[in-house]
Design a protein around this motif. Structure first.
Motif, PDB file in Angstrom:
ATOM      1  N   HIS A  94       0.819  -1.215   0.000  1.00 36.04           N
ATOM      2  CA  HIS A  94       0.000   0.000   0.000  1.00 36.04           C
ATOM      3  C   HIS A  94       0.854   1.267   0.000  1.00 36.04           C
ATOM      4  CE1 HIS A  94       1.007  -0.683   4.206  1.00 36.04           C
ATOM      5  NE2 HIS A  94       0.683   0.561   4.464  1.00 36.04           N
ATOM      6  N   THR A  95       2.148   1.132   0.278  1.00 37.63           N
ATOM      7  CA  THR A  95       3.035   2.300   0.282  1.00 37.63           C
ATOM      8  C   THR A  95       3.845   2.418  -1.005  1.00 37.63           C
ATOM      9  OG1 THR A  95       4.966   1.157   1.246  1.00 37.63           O
ATOM     10  CG2 THR A  95       3.289   1.993   2.771  1.00 37.63           C
ATOM     11  N   ALA A  96       3.672   1.486  -1.936  1.00 39.07           N
ATOM     12  CA  ALA A  96       4.574   1.394  -3.085  1.00 39.07           C
ATOM     13  C   ALA A  96       4.231   2.362  -4.213  1.00 39.07           C
ATOM     14  CB  ALA A  96       4.585  -0.033  -3.628  1.00 39.07           C
ATOM     15  N   GLU A  97       2.963   2.661  -4.401  1.00 38.78           N
ATOM     16  CA  GLU A  97       2.567   3.366  -5.611  1.00 38.78           C
ATOM     17  C   GLU A  97       2.934   4.847  -5.610  1.00 38.78           C
ATOM     18  OE1 GLU A  97      -1.061   2.438  -7.437  1.00 38.78           O
ATOM     19  OE2 GLU A  97      -1.353   0.609  -6.293  1.00 38.78           O
ATOM     20  N   THR A  98       2.747   5.509  -4.484  1.00 39.21           N
ATOM     21  CA  THR A  98       2.984   6.954  -4.451  1.00 39.21           C
ATOM     22  C   THR A  98       4.428   7.324  -4.794  1.00 39.21           C
ATOM     23  OG1 THR A  98       1.168   7.338  -2.908  1.00 39.21           O
ATOM     24  CG2 THR A  98       2.874   9.026  -3.030  1.00 39.21           C
ATOM     25  N   PRO A  99       5.446   6.667  -4.218  1.00 41.71           N
ATOM     26  CA  PRO A  99       6.807   7.069  -4.593  1.00 41.71           C
ATOM     27  C   PRO A  99       7.142   6.815  -6.053  1.00 41.71           C
ATOM     28  CG  PRO A  99       6.852   5.135  -3.143  1.00 41.71           C
ATOM     29  CD  PRO A  99       5.467   5.686  -3.116  1.00 41.71           C
ATOM     30  N   VAL A 100       6.648   5.726  -6.618  1.00 42.62           N
ATOM     31  CA  VAL A 100       6.917   5.442  -8.030  1.00 42.62           C
ATOM     32  C   VAL A 100       6.164   6.431  -8.916  1.00 42.62           C
ATOM     33  CG1 VAL A 100       6.737   3.719  -9.865  1.00 42.62           C
ATOM     34  CG2 VAL A 100       7.400   3.017  -7.558  1.00 42.62           C
ATOM     35  N   ARG A 101       4.907   6.691  -8.570  1.00 43.09           N
ATOM     36  CA  ARG A 101       4.125   7.684  -9.321  1.00 43.09           C
ATOM     37  C   ARG A 101       4.794   9.046  -9.275  1.00 43.09           C
ATOM     38  NH1 ARG A 101      -0.814   9.989  -6.254  1.00 43.09           N
ATOM     39  NH2 ARG A 101       0.974  11.113  -5.390  1.00 43.09           N
ATOM     40  N   ASP A 102       5.277   9.441  -8.106  1.00 37.46           N
ATOM     41  CA  ASP A 102       5.900  10.760  -7.964  1.00 37.46           C
ATOM     42  C   ASP A 102       7.199  10.851  -8.764  1.00 37.46           C
ATOM     43  OD1 ASP A 102       3.789  11.448  -6.363  1.00 37.46           O
ATOM     44  OD2 ASP A 102       4.915  11.415  -4.475  1.00 37.46           O
ATOM     45  N   GLN A 103       7.936   9.749  -8.857  1.00 33.81           N
ATOM     46  CA  GLN A 103       9.125   9.732  -9.715  1.00 33.81           C
ATOM     47  C   GLN A 103       8.743   9.996 -11.166  1.00 33.81           C
ATOM     48  OE1 GLN A 103      10.647   5.806  -8.933  1.00 33.81           O
ATOM     49  NE2 GLN A 103      12.090   6.503  -7.361  1.00 33.81           N
ATOM     50  N   LEU A 104       7.693   9.331 -11.618  1.00 31.88           N
ATOM     51  CA  LEU A 104       7.237   9.505 -13.001  1.00 31.88           C
ATOM     52  C   LEU A 104       6.713  10.919 -13.237  1.00 31.88           C
ATOM     53  CD1 LEU A 104       5.509   6.053 -13.450  1.00 31.88           C
ATOM     54  CD2 LEU A 104       7.496   6.859 -14.737  1.00 31.88           C
ATOM     55  N   ALA A 105       6.030  11.475 -12.240  1.00 31.19           N
ATOM     56  CA  ALA A 105       5.526  12.844 -12.363  1.00 31.19           C
ATOM     57  C   ALA A 105       6.687  13.833 -12.447  1.00 31.19           C
ATOM     58  CB  ALA A 105       4.609  13.176 -11.195  1.00 31.19           C
ATOM     59  N   ALA A 106       7.703  13.618 -11.621  1.00 29.34           N
ATOM     60  CA  ALA A 106       8.864  14.513 -11.633  1.00 29.34           C
ATOM     61  C   ALA A 106       9.605  14.450 -12.965  1.00 29.34           C
ATOM     62  CB  ALA A 106       9.811  14.148 -10.485  1.00 29.34           C
ATOM     63  N   ALA A 107       9.557  13.290 -13.611  1.00 34.68           N
ATOM     64  CA  ALA A 107      10.215  13.117 -14.906  1.00 34.68           C
ATOM     65  C   ALA A 107       9.344  13.568 -16.073  1.00 34.68           C
ATOM     66  CB  ALA A 107      10.600  11.649 -15.093  1.00 34.68           C
ATOM     67  N   GLY A 108       8.115  14.027 -15.783  1.00 31.37           N
ATOM     68  CA  GLY A 108       7.230  14.501 -16.830  1.00 31.37           C
ATOM     69  C   GLY A 108       6.539  13.393 -17.601  1.00 31.37           C
ATOM     70  N   GLU A 109       6.490  12.204 -17.044  1.00 34.07           N
ATOM     71  CA  GLU A 109       5.863  11.074 -17.736  1.00 34.07           C
ATOM     72  C   GLU A 109       4.385  10.939 -17.408  1.00 34.07           C
ATOM     73  OE1 GLU A 109       7.464   9.794 -19.993  1.00 34.07           O
ATOM     74  OE2 GLU A 109       9.555  10.165 -19.494  1.00 34.07           O
TER      75      GLU A 109
END
Length: 220
Positions: A94-109
């Motif tokens: 349940h803690t896995a999605e937000t950090p990965v999503r935020d990485q993708l958001a920071a990269a503009g994906e």
């Protein structure tokens, strides 16, 4: 999207996007937190930072992974006595999605906006910025079967994406008809993955089935 520089968890996140409908469908999100952790564990196995002999897992000393999410998963692993895979796939899903999503958001994906599910429940809406490149990623994963590649020749990351998408029933990669039609080829891919990272695939499937039974397995 430059997949060569994306982590396996990031690619797995994007793999669940239904390009034709322009969204992440709920039936492809069941178990996605577990999926991302399994991706990080696969990277750790690839890089020699865990040992999976005997169907259990133990951390191997080495340089901390550069990726913060993968590093956090590595830090969860036991370092003195091997333990079963399931808890390392399931317990912090349940803690896995937000950090990965935020990485993708920071990269503009991806872009993230606030909305409501069924007009009632507040939730983040995630939209992929380059859907055509996600489609290309999905096609590359499908080619592991459709082009008849020998399982032993498939890179571990692409093997994992193909196999995990079957275990989590990600229909924007493999439809139910695909799974029936290519049953033997997909079984061969699964067997090859099990040779390389024994025990992880089964733990992912077990975790998915348990979360699906209660209607959970994703967070954002």
């Amino acid at each position: 999207m430059t997949t060569l520089t994306q982590t396996l968890p990031q690619q797995l996140y994007l793999l669940c996007y239904t390009v034709d409908k322009g969204k992440f469908q709920l039936d492809n999100l069941q178990g996605r937190g577990q999926l991302l952790r399994a991706g990080a564990l696969t990277e750790l196995a690839r890089d020699g930072l865990l040992d999976a002999k005997g169907g259990k897992v133990i951390r191997v000393p080495g340089k901390t992974p550069d990726d913060s999410f993968t590093a956090s998963v590595w830090g969860d692993l036991p370092d003195s006595r091997p333990k079963g895979w399931l808890s390392f796939v399931h317990n912090k899903a349940h803690t896995a999605e937000t950090p990965v999503r935020d990485q993708l958001a920071a990269a503009g994906e991806v872009t993230v906006s606030r909305g409501r599910v069924m007009g009632l429940i507040p939730a983040d809406r995630v939209t992929v910025v380059h859907p055509e490149e996600v489609r290309a990623l999905q096609e590359r994963v499908r080619d592991t079967v459709l082009k008849g590649f020998a399982p032993m020749t498939i890179p571990l990351d692409e093997l994992a994406m193909a196999v995990f998408a079957v275990e989590l029933e990600v229909t924007c990669v493999w439809s139910r008809a695909d799974v029936r039609t290519h049953k033997q080829a997909l079984k061969a891919l699964a067997a090859r993955f099990d040779e390389l990272v024994p025990g992880l695939r089964k733990a992912l499937r077990d975790s998915y089935l348990s979360s699906r039974a209660v209607g959970g397995g994703w967070s954002a």
